[in-house]
Design a protein around this motif. Structure first.
Motif, PDB file in Angstrom:
ATOM      1  N   PHE A 107       0.827  -1.202   0.000  1.00 18.50           N
ATOM      2  CA  PHE A 107       0.000   0.000   0.000  1.00 18.50           C
ATOM      3  C   PHE A 107       0.865   1.258   0.000  1.00 18.50           C
ATOM      4  CE2 PHE A 107      -1.964   3.325   2.686  1.00 18.50           C
ATOM      5  CZ  PHE A 107      -2.990   3.714   1.818  1.00 18.50           C
ATOM      6  N   LEU A 108       1.891   1.275   0.838  1.00 22.79           N
ATOM      7  CA  LEU A 108       2.744   2.463   0.931  1.00 22.79           C
ATOM      8  C   LEU A 108       3.540   2.695  -0.348  1.00 22.79           C
ATOM      9  CD1 LEU A 108       4.141   2.157   4.582  1.00 22.79           C
ATOM     10  CD2 LEU A 108       2.228   3.542   3.759  1.00 22.79           C
ATOM     11  N   SER A 109       3.891   1.609  -1.036  1.00 21.73           N
ATOM     12  CA  SER A 109       4.718   1.755  -2.240  1.00 21.73           C
ATOM     13  C   SER A 109       3.980   2.433  -3.382  1.00 21.73           C
ATOM     14  CB  SER A 109       5.229   0.387  -2.692  1.00 21.73           C
ATOM     15  OG  SER A 109       4.161  -0.432  -3.135  1.00 21.73           O
ATOM     16  N   VAL A 110       2.645   2.315  -3.404  1.00 25.63           N
ATOM     17  CA  VAL A 110       1.892   2.929  -4.511  1.00 25.63           C
ATOM     18  C   VAL A 110       1.658   4.418  -4.281  1.00 25.63           C
ATOM     19  CG1 VAL A 110       0.737   0.748  -5.019  1.00 25.63           C
ATOM     20  CG2 VAL A 110      -0.391   2.412  -3.530  1.00 25.63           C
ATOM     21  N   LEU A 111       2.054   4.942  -3.125  1.00 26.19           N
ATOM     22  CA  LEU A 111       1.863   6.365  -2.849  1.00 26.19           C
ATOM     23  C   LEU A 111       2.850   7.241  -3.615  1.00 26.19           C
ATOM     24  CD1 LEU A 111       1.269   6.240   1.016  1.00 26.19           C
ATOM     25  CD2 LEU A 111      -0.448   6.417  -0.811  1.00 26.19           C
ATOM     26  N   GLY A 112       3.923   6.628  -4.095  1.00 32.78           N
ATOM     27  CA  GLY A 112       4.860   7.362  -4.947  1.00 32.78           C
ATOM     28  C   GLY A 112       5.778   8.318  -4.226  1.00 32.78           C
ATOM     29  N   THR A 113       5.993   8.120  -2.935  1.00 32.29           N
ATOM     30  CA  THR A 113       6.932   8.990  -2.223  1.00 32.29           C
ATOM     31  C   THR A 113       8.369   8.591  -2.588  1.00 32.29           C
ATOM     32  OG1 THR A 113       7.194   7.561  -0.289  1.00 32.29           O
ATOM     33  CG2 THR A 113       5.328   9.086  -0.298  1.00 32.29           C
ATOM     34  N   GLN A 114       9.311   9.459  -2.227  1.00 27.73           N
ATOM     35  CA  GLN A 114      10.719   9.157  -2.462  1.00 27.73           C
ATOM     36  C   GLN A 114      11.322   8.327  -1.327  1.00 27.73           C
ATOM     37  OE1 GLN A 114      13.126  12.566  -3.806  1.00 27.73           O
ATOM     38  NE2 GLN A 114      11.229  13.678  -4.176  1.00 27.73           N
ATOM     39  N   ILE A 115      10.501   7.932  -0.366  1.00 32.06           N
ATOM     40  CA  ILE A 115      10.982   7.137   0.764  1.00 32.06           C
ATOM     41  C   ILE A 115      11.170   5.694   0.326  1.00 32.06           C
ATOM     42  CG2 ILE A 115      10.358   6.231   3.035  1.00 32.06           C
ATOM     43  CD1 ILE A 115       8.846   8.839   3.539  1.00 32.06           C
ATOM     44  N   ALA A 116      12.333   5.135   0.645  1.00 31.61           N
ATOM     45  CA  ALA A 116      12.595   3.712   0.389  1.00 31.61           C
ATOM     46  C   ALA A 116      11.940   2.921   1.520  1.00 31.61           C
ATOM     47  CB  ALA A 116      14.089   3.445   0.326  1.00 31.61           C
ATOM     48  N   VAL A 317       4.879   7.910   6.453  1.00 32.77           N
ATOM     49  CA  VAL A 317       4.942   7.798   4.990  1.00 32.77           C
ATOM     50  C   VAL A 317       3.688   8.402   4.368  1.00 32.77           C
ATOM     51  CG1 VAL A 317       5.123   6.230   3.023  1.00 32.77           C
ATOM     52  CG2 VAL A 317       6.426   5.752   5.107  1.00 32.77           C
ATOM     53  N   LEU A 318       2.518   8.150   4.993  1.00 30.96           N
ATOM     54  CA  LEU A 318       1.269   8.720   4.492  1.00 30.96           C
ATOM     55  C   LEU A 318       1.315  10.252   4.518  1.00 30.96           C
ATOM     56  CD1 LEU A 318      -1.373   6.388   6.186  1.00 30.96           C
ATOM     57  CD2 LEU A 318      -1.010   6.668   3.731  1.00 30.96           C
ATOM     58  N   ILE A 319       1.810  10.800   5.606  1.00 28.88           N
ATOM     59  CA  ILE A 319       1.881  12.260   5.733  1.00 28.88           C
ATOM     60  C   ILE A 319       2.831  12.854   4.691  1.00 28.88           C
ATOM     61  CG2 ILE A 319       2.634  14.137   7.255  1.00 28.88           C
ATOM     62  CD1 ILE A 319       1.642  12.364   9.605  1.00 28.88           C
ATOM     63  N   VAL A 320       3.977  12.212   4.499  1.00 29.97           N
ATOM     64  CA  VAL A 320       4.937  12.710   3.508  1.00 29.97           C
ATOM     65  C   VAL A 320       4.344  12.624   2.101  1.00 29.97           C
ATOM     66  CG1 VAL A 320       7.185  12.263   2.442  1.00 29.97           C
ATOM     67  CG2 VAL A 320       6.953  12.221   4.932  1.00 29.97           C
ATOM     68  N   ALA A 321       3.489  11.631   1.858  1.00 27.63           N
ATOM     69  CA  ALA A 321       2.848  11.514   0.545  1.00 27.63           C
ATOM     70  C   ALA A 321       1.997  12.743   0.238  1.00 27.63           C
ATOM     71  CB  ALA A 321       1.996  10.252   0.486  1.00 27.63           C
ATOM     72  N   PHE A 322       1.414  13.351   1.281  1.00 28.04           N
ATOM     73  CA  PHE A 322       0.613  14.568   1.091  1.00 28.04           C
ATOM     74  C   PHE A 322       1.469  15.837   1.160  1.00 28.04           C
ATOM     75  CE2 PHE A 322      -2.678  11.534   2.364  1.00 28.04           C
ATOM     76  CZ  PHE A 322      -3.681  11.845   1.456  1.00 28.04           C
ATOM     77  N   HIS A 323       2.720  15.691   1.590  1.00 28.90           N
ATOM     78  CA  HIS A 323       3.634  16.826   1.650  1.00 28.90           C
ATOM     79  C   HIS A 323       4.970  16.452   1.014  1.00 28.90           C
ATOM     80  CE1 HIS A 323       1.083  19.284   4.300  1.00 28.90           C
ATOM     81  NE2 HIS A 323       0.783  18.145   4.912  1.00 28.90           N
ATOM     82  N   PRO A 324       4.978  16.185  -0.297  1.00 30.57           N
ATOM     83  CA  PRO A 324       6.228  15.767  -0.951  1.00 30.57           C
ATOM     84  C   PRO A 324       7.321  16.824  -0.878  1.00 30.57           C
ATOM     85  CG  PRO A 324       4.533  16.301  -2.573  1.00 30.57           C
ATOM     86  CD  PRO A 324       3.860  16.277  -1.243  1.00 30.57           C
ATOM     87  N   GLU A 325       6.919  18.083  -0.680  1.00 34.78           N
ATOM     88  CA  GLU A 325       7.921  19.154  -0.590  1.00 34.78           C
ATOM     89  C   GLU A 325       8.773  19.042   0.661  1.00 34.78           C
ATOM     90  OE1 GLU A 325       4.366  20.594   1.720  1.00 34.78           O
ATOM     91  OE2 GLU A 325       4.700  19.520  -0.181  1.00 34.78           O
ATOM     92  N   TRP A 326       8.362  18.221   1.618  1.00 34.71           N
ATOM     93  CA  TRP A 326       9.154  18.043   2.833  1.00 34.71           C
ATOM     94  C   TRP A 326      10.482  17.356   2.541  1.00 34.71           C
ATOM     95  CZ3 TRP A 326       5.535  16.281   7.452  1.00 34.71           C
ATOM     96  CH2 TRP A 326       4.690  17.350   7.794  1.00 34.71           C
ATOM     97  N   ILE A 327      10.495  16.477   1.546  1.00 32.45           N
ATOM     98  CA  ILE A 327      11.731  15.770   1.210  1.00 32.45           C
ATOM     99  C   ILE A 327      12.639  16.706   0.414  1.00 32.45           C
ATOM    100  CG2 ILE A 327      12.728  13.847  -0.082  1.00 32.45           C
ATOM    101  CD1 ILE A 327      10.309  12.209   0.543  1.00 32.45           C
ATOM    102  N   GLY A 328      13.840  16.900   0.920  1.00 30.68           N
ATOM    103  CA  GLY A 328      14.778  17.785   0.247  1.00 30.68           C
ATOM    104  C   GLY A 328      14.571  19.250   0.549  1.00 30.68           C
ATOM    105  N   GLY A 329      13.667  19.563   1.495  1.00 33.39           N
ATOM    106  CA  GLY A 329      13.418  20.954   1.847  1.00 33.39           C
ATOM    107  C   GLY A 329      14.508  21.519   2.743  1.00 33.39           C
ATOM    108  N   ALA A 330      14.392  22.811   3.020  1.00 41.28           N
ATOM    109  CA  ALA A 330      15.412  23.492   3.821  1.00 41.28           C
ATOM    110  C   ALA A 330      14.961  23.750   5.256  1.00 41.28           C
ATOM    111  CB  ALA A 330      15.780  24.819   3.159  1.00 41.28           C
TER     112      ALA A 330
END
Length: 371
Positions: A107-116, A317-330
């Protein structure tokens, strides 16, 4: 001639109850993953500050794997392994837990986040650990030590052969074993060393003060030896085998370099990373066990977070899926939001339920499978 009654060594008492120190360690592993996923980049930070900022990178997943092994040991008898039907039941429960993890991972893998996502690998480690569940701590720790050397040594050779022979991963369910044990982000050929080491730790009486101190000392020693040896050897063998600037020396196969075995960088999956970062994880477990009494008061919110680590990991992971800008942010705000939110929600949840929501589902499925 009469002889006296035969005496036998009494069986050790099985430690009982929930171990607060392990929950603290689980929380640190989860918080470290939050940090690794959404903290600002610190690649350009030098000196002591850069070293401190880089501590969670790679080491959080290793701590997670060590604790997976401890959980397997706890489920199969703690410091006194189960036998007979009781061991069979425990193994069925572990197998069912692995199945639940695969469903959540899918389920988490289909969310398309950059998290491994680590949960599918976690499931594979659970199943792969089953043949080792009857072993004692000395045997398990010896196997883990050998695996930490042999597995990471073979990994680059296997991937090198696969690459140069044109062997391809299928990219679907048929490639599950290859991905989880060789080519994936958390290859079992390396990570099973941590899982088996964790099983060895769980087979010790982790409530004993001397064991806790030994874990702290042994882990610290392994970290110093691993990182120190890696630094010394890397500086001595920095030149590759082949001069890439000379076309006449180019081989038909891509070359292998000494650095592929000598570095101890995060996710390098080398013997030196296995020894050094594995040592860091063992030392953290020992330190958390020494401070385990704090799980009942000062560190209760942290321990509560660790007691429902699967739920915390999944929801982050679910939260990051709705906030992809968090990954790599400053900004450091996402890390604080995730850690603070987990602590608040887990502490409140713990007042009303013994297990986290996904932990409850996993428990129910495992109990049903073993009934």
């Amino acid at each position: 001639m009469e002889t006296g009654p035969k005496t036998s060594t009494p069986a050790p008492n099985r430690y009982e109850g929930r171990i607060g120190g392990l929950d603290i360690a689980r929380a640190l592993a989860i918080f470290g993953m939050f940090y690794a996923h959404v903290a600002p980049s610190h690649d350009d930070v030098q000196g002591l500050r850069g070293i401190i900022l880089a501590i969670p990178d790679g080491r959080s997943s290793i701590l997670f794997a060590l604790l997976a092994g401890v959980s397997v040991a706890i489920l199969t008898g703690r410091n006194v392994p189960y036998g007979g039907e009781r061991m069979r039941t425990a193994r069925l429960r572990i197998f069912a837990r692995a199945a639940v993890l695969l469903v959540i991972a899918g389920f988490l893998s289909v969310l398309g986040t950059q998290i491994a996502v680590i949960l599918g690998f976690y499931a594979a480690w659970f199943v792969a650990a089953l043949p080792f569940t009857r072993l004692g701590p000395r045997t398990l720790l010896a196997i883990a030590a050998a695996w930490a050397i042999i597995g990471p040594t073979l990994l680059p050779l296997i991937t090198w052969v696969m690459e140069n022979l044109g062997l391809w991963e299928s990219g679907d369910a048929n490639g599950f074993v290859v991905n989880t044990f060789i080519s994936g982000h958390y290859p079992g050929l390396t990570y099973m060393a941590y899982v088996i080491a964790g099983m060895g730790i769980g087979r010790l009486d982790v409530t004993a003060r001397r064991v806790q101190k030994w874990l702290l000392a042994a882990g610290t020693g392994l970290a110093l030896v691993g990182y120190g040896s890696s630094a010394a050897l890397t500086s001595a063998f920095v030149n590759p085998f082949i001069n890439d600037d000379d076309p006449s020396l180019q081989p038909s196969w891509t070359p292998l370099y000494p650095e592929q075995w000598l570095v101890a960088e995060p996710h390098s999956n080398t013997p030196f990373e296995a020894i050094a970062s594995g040592g860091v994880g063992i030392a953290i477990i020992g330190l958390c066990l020494l401070g385990g009494a704090l799980a009942r008061n000062v560190l209760y919110p942290v321990a509560a977070s660790g007691s429902m680590s699967l739920s915390a990991y999944t929801f982050h992971v679910l939260i990051v899926a709705f906030h992809p800008e968090w990954i790599g942010g400053a900004s450091w705000a996402p890390v604080l939001w995730l850690i603070g939110g987990t602590i608040i929600v887990a502490t409140a949840w713990k007042h009303y339920a013994r297990r986290g929501p996904l932990e409850w589902i996993m428990w129910k499925v495992s109990m049903k499978a073993a009934s």
